[in-house]
Design a protein around this motif. Sequence first.
Motif, PDB file in Angstrom:
ATOM      1  N   GLN A 169      20.322  10.038  -6.183  1.00 46.59           N
ATOM      2  CA  GLN A 169      20.572   9.587  -7.551  1.00 46.59           C
ATOM      3  C   GLN A 169      21.971   8.985  -7.680  1.00 46.59           C
ATOM      4  OE1 GLN A 169      19.678  12.626 -10.439  1.00 46.59           O
ATOM      5  NE2 GLN A 169      17.749  13.182  -9.460  1.00 46.59           N
ATOM      6  N   TYR A 170      22.966   9.642  -7.091  1.00 47.96           N
ATOM      7  CA  TYR A 170      24.333   9.123  -7.133  1.00 47.96           C
ATOM      8  C   TYR A 170      24.402   7.741  -6.485  1.00 47.96           C
ATOM      9  CZ  TYR A 170      25.844  13.957  -8.107  1.00 47.96           C
ATOM     10  OH  TYR A 170      26.025  15.201  -8.644  1.00 47.96           O
ATOM     11  N   TYR A 171      23.781   7.615  -5.298  1.00 52.63           N
ATOM     12  CA  TYR A 171      23.891   6.367  -4.537  1.00 52.63           C
ATOM     13  C   TYR A 171      23.131   5.233  -5.216  1.00 52.63           C
ATOM     14  CZ  TYR A 171      24.256   3.245  -0.541  1.00 52.63           C
ATOM     15  OH  TYR A 171      24.542   2.171   0.271  1.00 52.63           O
ATOM     16  N   ARG A 172      21.938   5.507  -5.734  1.00 53.60           N
ATOM     17  CA  ARG A 172      21.178   4.473  -6.447  1.00 53.60           C
ATOM     18  C   ARG A 172      21.953   3.978  -7.662  1.00 53.60           C
ATOM     19  NH1 ARG A 172      16.195   7.638  -7.991  1.00 53.60           N
ATOM     20  NH2 ARG A 172      16.255   6.134  -9.679  1.00 53.60           N
ATOM     21  N   THR A 173      22.519   4.892  -8.436  1.00 57.20           N
ATOM     22  CA  THR A 173      23.283   4.503  -9.619  1.00 57.20           C
ATOM     23  C   THR A 173      24.470   3.635  -9.239  1.00 57.20           C
ATOM     24  OG1 THR A 173      22.635   6.535 -10.771  1.00 57.20           O
ATOM     25  CG2 THR A 173      24.562   5.373 -11.610  1.00 57.20           C
ATOM     26  N   PHE A 174      25.138   4.003  -8.142  1.00 61.28           N
ATOM     27  CA  PHE A 174      26.276   3.224  -7.654  1.00 61.28           C
ATOM     28  C   PHE A 174      25.851   1.798  -7.292  1.00 61.28           C
ATOM     29  CE2 PHE A 174      28.445   1.659  -3.815  1.00 61.28           C
ATOM     30  CZ  PHE A 174      29.739   1.522  -4.308  1.00 61.28           C
ATOM     31  N   LEU A 175      24.735   1.663  -6.558  1.00 61.30           N
ATOM     32  CA  LEU A 175      24.262   0.347  -6.153  1.00 61.30           C
ATOM     33  C   LEU A 175      23.869  -0.508  -7.346  1.00 61.30           C
ATOM     34  CD1 LEU A 175      22.036   1.144  -3.022  1.00 61.30           C
ATOM     35  CD2 LEU A 175      24.292   0.068  -3.046  1.00 61.30           C
ATOM     36  N   ILE A 176      23.171   0.097  -8.291  1.00 59.83           N
ATOM     37  CA  ILE A 176      22.744  -0.651  -9.495  1.00 59.83           C
ATOM     38  C   ILE A 176      23.945  -1.170 -10.272  1.00 59.83           C
ATOM     39  CG2 ILE A 176      21.602  -0.408 -11.738  1.00 59.83           C
ATOM     40  CD1 ILE A 176      19.654   1.555 -10.337  1.00 59.83           C
ATOM     41  N   ASN A 177      24.956  -0.327 -10.436  1.00 60.75           N
ATOM     42  CA  ASN A 177      26.172  -0.746 -11.136  1.00 60.75           C
ATOM     43  C   ASN A 177      26.925  -1.822 -10.363  1.00 60.75           C
ATOM     44  OD1 ASN A 177      25.705   1.014 -13.275  1.00 60.75           O
ATOM     45  ND2 ASN A 177      26.876   2.684 -12.345  1.00 60.75           N
ATOM     46  N   MET A 178      26.929  -1.709  -9.029  1.00 61.56           N
ATOM     47  CA  MET A 178      27.637  -2.685  -8.205  1.00 61.56           C
ATOM     48  C   MET A 178      26.950  -4.052  -8.261  1.00 61.56           C
ATOM     49  SD  MET A 178      28.472  -2.450  -4.107  1.00 61.56           S
ATOM     50  CE  MET A 178      26.762  -2.765  -3.688  1.00 61.56           C
ATOM     51  N   LEU A 179      25.625  -4.064  -8.430  1.00 61.96           N
ATOM     52  CA  LEU A 179      24.870  -5.324  -8.424  1.00 61.96           C
ATOM     53  C   LEU A 179      24.867  -6.029  -9.772  1.00 61.96           C
ATOM     54  CD1 LEU A 179      21.810  -4.080  -6.317  1.00 61.96           C
ATOM     55  CD2 LEU A 179      23.589  -5.670  -5.566  1.00 61.96           C
ATOM     56  N   LYS A 180      25.359  -5.369 -10.822  1.00 63.81           N
ATOM     57  CA  LYS A 180      25.345  -5.981 -12.161  1.00 63.81           C
ATOM     58  C   LYS A 180      26.309  -7.166 -12.222  1.00 63.81           C
ATOM     59  CE  LYS A 180      23.989  -1.891 -14.813  1.00 63.81           C
ATOM     60  NZ  LYS A 180      24.431  -0.889 -15.808  1.00 63.81           N
TER      61      LYS A 180
ATOM     62  N   ASN B 245       0.800  -1.213   0.000  1.00 59.77           N
ATOM     63  CA  ASN B 245       0.000   0.000   0.000  1.00 59.77           C
ATOM     64  C   ASN B 245       0.837   1.270   0.000  1.00 59.77           C
ATOM     65  OD1 ASN B 245      -2.435  -1.495   0.133  1.00 59.77           O
ATOM     66  ND2 ASN B 245      -2.166  -1.760   2.332  1.00 59.77           N
ATOM     67  N   THR B 246       2.101   1.157  -0.381  1.00 63.40           N
ATOM     68  CA  THR B 246       2.957   2.328  -0.465  1.00 63.40           C
ATOM     69  C   THR B 246       3.245   2.638  -1.931  1.00 63.40           C
ATOM     70  OG1 THR B 246       5.106   1.196  -0.505  1.00 63.40           O
ATOM     71  CG2 THR B 246       4.077   1.544   1.651  1.00 63.40           C
ATOM     72  N   GLU B 247       3.746   3.831  -2.168  1.00 61.66           N
ATOM     73  CA  GLU B 247       4.134   4.229  -3.520  1.00 61.66           C
ATOM     74  C   GLU B 247       5.662   4.280  -3.630  1.00 61.66           C
ATOM     75  OE1 GLU B 247       2.184   7.885  -4.350  1.00 61.66           O
ATOM     76  OE2 GLU B 247       0.180   7.019  -4.300  1.00 61.66           O
ATOM     77  N   LEU B 248       6.324   3.489  -2.808  1.00 60.03           N
ATOM     78  CA  LEU B 248       7.778   3.517  -2.770  1.00 60.03           C
ATOM     79  C   LEU B 248       8.378   2.586  -3.819  1.00 60.03           C
ATOM     80  CD1 LEU B 248       8.319   3.428   1.100  1.00 60.03           C
ATOM     81  CD2 LEU B 248       8.249   5.414  -0.408  1.00 60.03           C
ATOM     82  N   ASN B 249       9.455   3.017  -4.422  1.00 58.85           N
ATOM     83  CA  ASN B 249      10.240   2.148  -5.300  1.00 58.85           C
ATOM     84  C   ASN B 249      11.265   1.396  -4.466  1.00 58.85           C
ATOM     85  OD1 ASN B 249       8.796   3.360  -7.297  1.00 58.85           O
ATOM     86  ND2 ASN B 249      10.540   4.118  -8.466  1.00 58.85           N
ATOM     87  N   ASN B 250      11.791   0.308  -5.013  1.00 56.89           N
ATOM     88  CA  ASN B 250      12.786  -0.428  -4.255  1.00 56.89           C
ATOM     89  C   ASN B 250      13.788  -1.107  -5.178  1.00 56.89           C
ATOM     90  OD1 ASN B 250      12.181  -3.594  -4.400  1.00 56.89           O
ATOM     91  ND2 ASN B 250      10.208  -2.511  -4.405  1.00 56.89           N
ATOM     92  N   ILE B 251      14.961  -1.368  -4.641  1.00 56.20           N
ATOM     93  CA  ILE B 251      16.012  -2.109  -5.330  1.00 56.20           C
ATOM     94  C   ILE B 251      16.378  -3.295  -4.452  1.00 56.20           C
ATOM     95  CG2 ILE B 251      18.385  -2.040  -6.186  1.00 56.20           C
ATOM     96  CD1 ILE B 251      18.084   0.983  -6.507  1.00 56.20           C
ATOM     97  N   SER B 252      16.357  -4.513  -5.001  1.00 60.07           N
ATOM     98  CA  SER B 252      16.762  -5.704  -4.248  1.00 60.07           C
ATOM     99  C   SER B 252      18.282  -5.740  -4.149  1.00 60.07           C
ATOM    100  CB  SER B 252      16.249  -6.970  -4.939  1.00 60.07           C
ATOM    101  OG  SER B 252      14.838  -6.984  -4.974  1.00 60.07           O
ATOM    102  N   LEU B 253      18.794  -5.797  -2.935  1.00 59.85           N
ATOM    103  CA  LEU B 253      20.234  -5.737  -2.715  1.00 59.85           C
ATOM    104  C   LEU B 253      20.842  -7.115  -2.457  1.00 59.85           C
ATOM    105  CD1 LEU B 253      20.279  -2.624  -0.361  1.00 59.85           C
ATOM    106  CD2 LEU B 253      20.738  -2.683  -2.821  1.00 59.85           C
ATOM    107  N   ILE B 254      20.173  -7.930  -1.652  1.00 58.23           N
ATOM    108  CA  ILE B 254      20.674  -9.261  -1.329  1.00 58.23           C
ATOM    109  C   ILE B 254      19.491 -10.085  -0.848  1.00 58.23           C
ATOM    110  CG2 ILE B 254      21.220  -8.693   1.070  1.00 58.23           C
ATOM    111  CD1 ILE B 254      23.665 -10.500   0.883  1.00 58.23           C
ATOM    112  N   GLU B 255      19.525 -11.374  -1.087  1.00 57.24           N
ATOM    113  CA  GLU B 255      18.449 -12.231  -0.604  1.00 57.24           C
ATOM    114  C   GLU B 255      19.024 -13.488   0.014  1.00 57.24           C
ATOM    115  OE1 GLU B 255      16.800 -14.803  -4.251  1.00 57.24           O
ATOM    116  OE2 GLU B 255      16.430 -12.646  -4.469  1.00 57.24           O
TER     117      GLU B 255
ATOM    118  N   ILE C 115      16.770  -8.049   1.288  1.00 57.77           N
ATOM    119  CA  ILE C 115      17.116  -6.716   1.773  1.00 57.77           C
ATOM    120  C   ILE C 115      16.905  -5.754   0.614  1.00 57.77           C
ATOM    121  CG2 ILE C 115      18.871  -5.235   2.797  1.00 57.77           C
ATOM    122  CD1 ILE C 115      18.002  -7.549   4.562  1.00 57.77           C
ATOM    123  N   ARG C 116      16.064  -4.749   0.826  1.00 55.45           N
ATOM    124  CA  ARG C 116      15.730  -3.800  -0.231  1.00 55.45           C
ATOM    125  C   ARG C 116      16.116  -2.378   0.178  1.00 55.45           C
ATOM    126  NH1 ARG C 116      12.329  -6.499  -3.740  1.00 55.45           N
ATOM    127  NH2 ARG C 116      11.123  -8.232  -2.852  1.00 55.45           N
ATOM    128  N   LEU C 117      16.514  -1.598  -0.815  1.00 50.45           N
ATOM    129  CA  LEU C 117      16.617  -0.158  -0.645  1.00 50.45           C
ATOM    130  C   LEU C 117      15.291   0.429  -1.088  1.00 50.45           C
ATOM    131  CD1 LEU C 117      18.647   2.328  -0.131  1.00 50.45           C
ATOM    132  CD2 LEU C 117      18.579   2.532  -2.623  1.00 50.45           C
TER     133      LEU C 117
END
Length: 302
Positions: A291-302, A159-169, A277-279
């Motif tokens: 924006q800087y931190y999200r881009t860094f995480l996305i690149n690190m997870l590739k 029920n939230t409008e939040l976006n998320n990035i999966s970091l580790i499972e 674990i999600r951001l």
Amino acid sequence: MEIEQLETFLAVSQLGSFQKAADQKFISQRTVSKQMTNLENELGIKLFFRGSNKILLTQAGIYFAQRSNELINQLNDSIGKLHDITNNNLQHLRIGYFSPFEGRLLTSHLKKYQKLAKNKPINFHVTEASVEHLIADVTMGILDCAYILDYGTHEHLLNTELNNISLIEGEMVLGMSKDHPLAVKEDISPEDLLGQAILYYSNESSTYLQSAFLATLPHNHAYNVQRVGTIEQMQTLVALGQAIAFYPQNLPLFSNEWIVFRRLHSSKNISSQKYVIRLIYRSDNNINGLQYYRTFLINMLK
């Protein structure tokens, strides 16, 4: 209610005298007395026992003094950080996490960012809170983002409008003393947990992990699931064989030679023990630091 009232109230509570508080604040004793009467009327609570020679706090007054002191300290800290933001060209990011488990992952990511993204420095402001609290703070814009342990039914995110990035499972596992009778088993069944004290960590009075864990077990049994406020307490009780606890696998906090970990084996019609674990962040939060931190995480997870 004004900050000046709270500061005067704290002066009275520390000095035990309206006159001494007035002298300290360079105002009249009558002004102090009027401010305190107005404060009591506004709260609808008696804060003082007024004696002839000494002003004493009621039990409610003692509690209110503690919270007022915390509030003023937080306000002063926030004002200091506002000045830092104004006078500093660094990007700022307010980021939260749920427990020391995610905190360790967060620390690892922040250290990597500081090492690898020196051309885009960020000043990180880090807070620990319950999952419910973090979701509310990110939604309201108090925090820019947060690391949360997403486990169970995931209803808290629906029920939230939040976006998320999966970091580790990984999988939630049960930790127990090597001497615990269940330690001889490789897989633990829900029936094995009946009568056991089962612990989970939360720094606030949160029922999130308790509800998520119980949702993975058969509903026709009663389980004794309890919250502990510190990881150290949880580790001690588990190591002594006084309880078992559930932990996120792949996020070890520190080694413990007295504790072993076992999988919980549930039937297929019961929710799994998988966690992620999600951001989490708001899609309309456009500050450069996020924006800087999200881009860094996305690149690190590739």
